[in-house]
Design an enzyme around this catalytic site. Sequence first.
Site, PDB file in Angstrom:
ATOM      1  N   GLU A  86      82.275 -18.933 105.788  1.00 44.82           N
ATOM      2  CA  GLU A  86      81.292 -17.860 105.814  1.00 44.82           C
ATOM      3  C   GLU A  86      79.928 -18.430 106.225  1.00 44.82           C
ATOM      4  O   GLU A  86      79.350 -19.254 105.534  1.00 44.82           O
ATOM      5  CB  GLU A  86      81.221 -17.264 104.398  1.00 44.82           C
TER       6      GLU A  86
ATOM      7  N   ASP B 199      81.473 -17.810  99.898  1.00 46.37           N
ATOM      8  CA  ASP B 199      80.664 -17.913  98.690  1.00 46.37           C
ATOM      9  C   ASP B 199      81.391 -17.277  97.511  1.00 46.37           C
ATOM     10  O   ASP B 199      82.111 -16.304  97.681  1.00 46.37           O
ATOM     11  CB  ASP B 199      79.323 -17.171  98.861  1.00 46.37           C
TER      12      ASP B 199
ATOM     13  N   ASP C 269      80.496 -15.208  95.392  1.00 48.72           N
ATOM     14  CA  ASP C 269      79.741 -14.062  94.886  1.00 48.72           C
ATOM     15  C   ASP C 269      80.328 -12.786  95.475  1.00 48.72           C
ATOM     16  O   ASP C 269      81.343 -12.818  96.171  1.00 48.72           O
ATOM     17  CB  ASP C 269      78.245 -14.201  95.213  1.00 48.72           C
TER      18      ASP C 269
ATOM     19  N   ASP D 165      79.289 -10.745  97.816  1.00 50.09           N
ATOM     20  CA  ASP D 165      79.319 -10.724  99.278  1.00 50.09           C
ATOM     21  C   ASP D 165      80.431 -11.603  99.822  1.00 50.09           C
ATOM     22  O   ASP D 165      81.144 -11.227 100.742  1.00 50.09           O
ATOM     23  CB  ASP D 165      77.987 -11.236  99.845  1.00 50.09           C
TER      24      ASP D 165
END
Length: 645
Positions: A434, A512, A514, A516
């Site tokens: 990402e 990540d 998280d 997102d």
Amino acid sequence: MSDENKKHDYSADSIQALEGMEHVRMRPSMYIGDVGVRGLHHLVYEVVDNSIDEAMAGHCDTISVIINEDNSITVRDNGRGIPVGLHKKEGVSALEVVMTKIGAGGKFDKDSYKVSGGLHGVGVSVVNALSKHLKATVYRDGKVWQQEYERGKPLYPVKVVGETDQRGTEVTFMPDDEIFQTEIDFNYETLSTRMRELSFLNQRIKISIEDKRRKDDEGNFIREDFFSEEGLPEFVKYLDATREPLIQKVISIEGEKNGIPVEVAMVYNTSYAENLHSYVNNINTHEGGTHLSGFRRGLTHTLKKYAETSGLLKNLKFSISGDDFREGLTAIISVKVAEPQFEGQTKTKLGNREVSAAVSQAVSEMLTDYLEENPNDAKTIVQKVILAAQARHAASKAREMVQRKTVMSGGGLPGKLSDCAWSEPEKCELFLVEGDSAGGTAKQGRDRNFQAILPLRGKILNVEKAMQHKAFENEEIKNMYTALGVSIGTEEDQRALNVSKLRYHKIVIMCDADVDGSHIETLILTFFFRYMRELVENGNIYVAAPPLYLVKKGKKRKYAWNDEERDAIVKEFGGGTIQRYKGLGEMNAEQLWDTTMNPQHRTMYRVTIENGAEADRVFSMLMGDEVPPRRKFIEDNATYANIDI
Ligand code: 0RA
């Protein structure tokens, strides 16, 4: 009603009470969220909540929490004391009713102002049901009253054990190790952080916490005393202490709209980050909700209107978006809602529609006043907003230019691919990473013999919603095809795959840790599922698991992949600082290699499809607008086999 019948009623009710308590023990997670570390600490919050309620009703100003040496917890307040008299309907002491009847809470004190909800407010009886032993002591009417319980069952009727000139309630409980799937071991930091937060959210209450398991250098038990004179304004100052303020004052909004108490405190700092924290009835609403959207709307509307009417936006050649108004903003939004509806994955998203307008109006009115009374601050804020908008436009223009330049030149491998040296596909791995910056770190950290890196830009196309030609025109998707050496089929059947020339047998999605990141992960998974399903079925697709925390103490450091591990490391180290990794970008190349890429240490999940129809249903469902269900899917539903490589 005859006495006979009354007797009958009473026993029927007590059977019901018993059933309620049994239900709590059978399904504890329904009441406290989970039976892990979080649920364990939740018990303390539940008991403290009752004392906070008593304080909010104006009858109590001191609450103390003690972690006893044996890890039992004592919570004491100087309120009126839980009533001990006969509860007419139940035929026993009101104290016993409060302690043993699920949902009895404060029902018989309608005058007091009580709001509760979410996981909190389920009542102290839930704590009793989940405790091996609990002792309730009430200081009231000159006497000390007491009752003890085992797993929620009274050991004796409420009795007088002494005299007193004090008032208040004291509860000591030992959580039941038959219920909790974690060691009965309270984390002082966790509890003290919550007590500090509560003291900010409920001003002018003395809240102390003491840990009788540990002493400081002077031989005193570890202890903190919290007291906030001003409440939320002090809270934002506390949160923003290490940032540079843009304006000196805290903007404080306090009022009631349509019967909903609304409190906001906000400051602007010179950073670019947005830091919003929202609460409903003292519960942190991580997922936001109507109060947060009301705040955003009120803020944007008011600042925009002020900027326009004061002529500050003249000759502006670009539009201002909502985000621009929140750059460098730290704010706390706290509302009290009588019957809160909590939604979302972790039940921390407020759903009550009426709250949005209440917050928006309160913010609009009071912020308008503030801006008029503080024109210098107002100007500073508006200038910052304009700068934010400007920067955003410049960035997006640059992005467009780059995009135009990187048009694929057919044939060869994509320019963004950092290929590996070896050419045997069964030995080789491709990391889909990402973002370019994490891609750069991965490139530095990898073993270039067998690990190739392909950075993917931001959110890849949602193929679930895009037409096929859009997918094939998409730069990132084209890059994946060429990097993998997978060719698209024929004119008639474009999705027919030729995987015979697959260049890597392990394809690792690395995003990540998280919301997102999990979204991007799901978008990539959706692509593979829809366009390269064979690879999923063949077991070529993996998801990397970067760590969530780094715990440091002195020279010692250890990574944790979840809260339990983190807590265990903190315990092992005897404290330490915790760094939460919000993204891969926060790790350097060496850390990324050690934790996530090195086959000797890493954990990866292989993606498998157990049931095609179900997977299909899940993917269509997942690609809706809500992110949390995706996270949930990835965390619990996914049919990943956990393999350590
Ligand atoms: C209901 C009525 C009254 C007190 C309370 C509840 C109460 C509950 C808790 C739980 C922890 N601390 C508490 N303090 C008070 C009092 C009614 C009256 O005295 O008139």
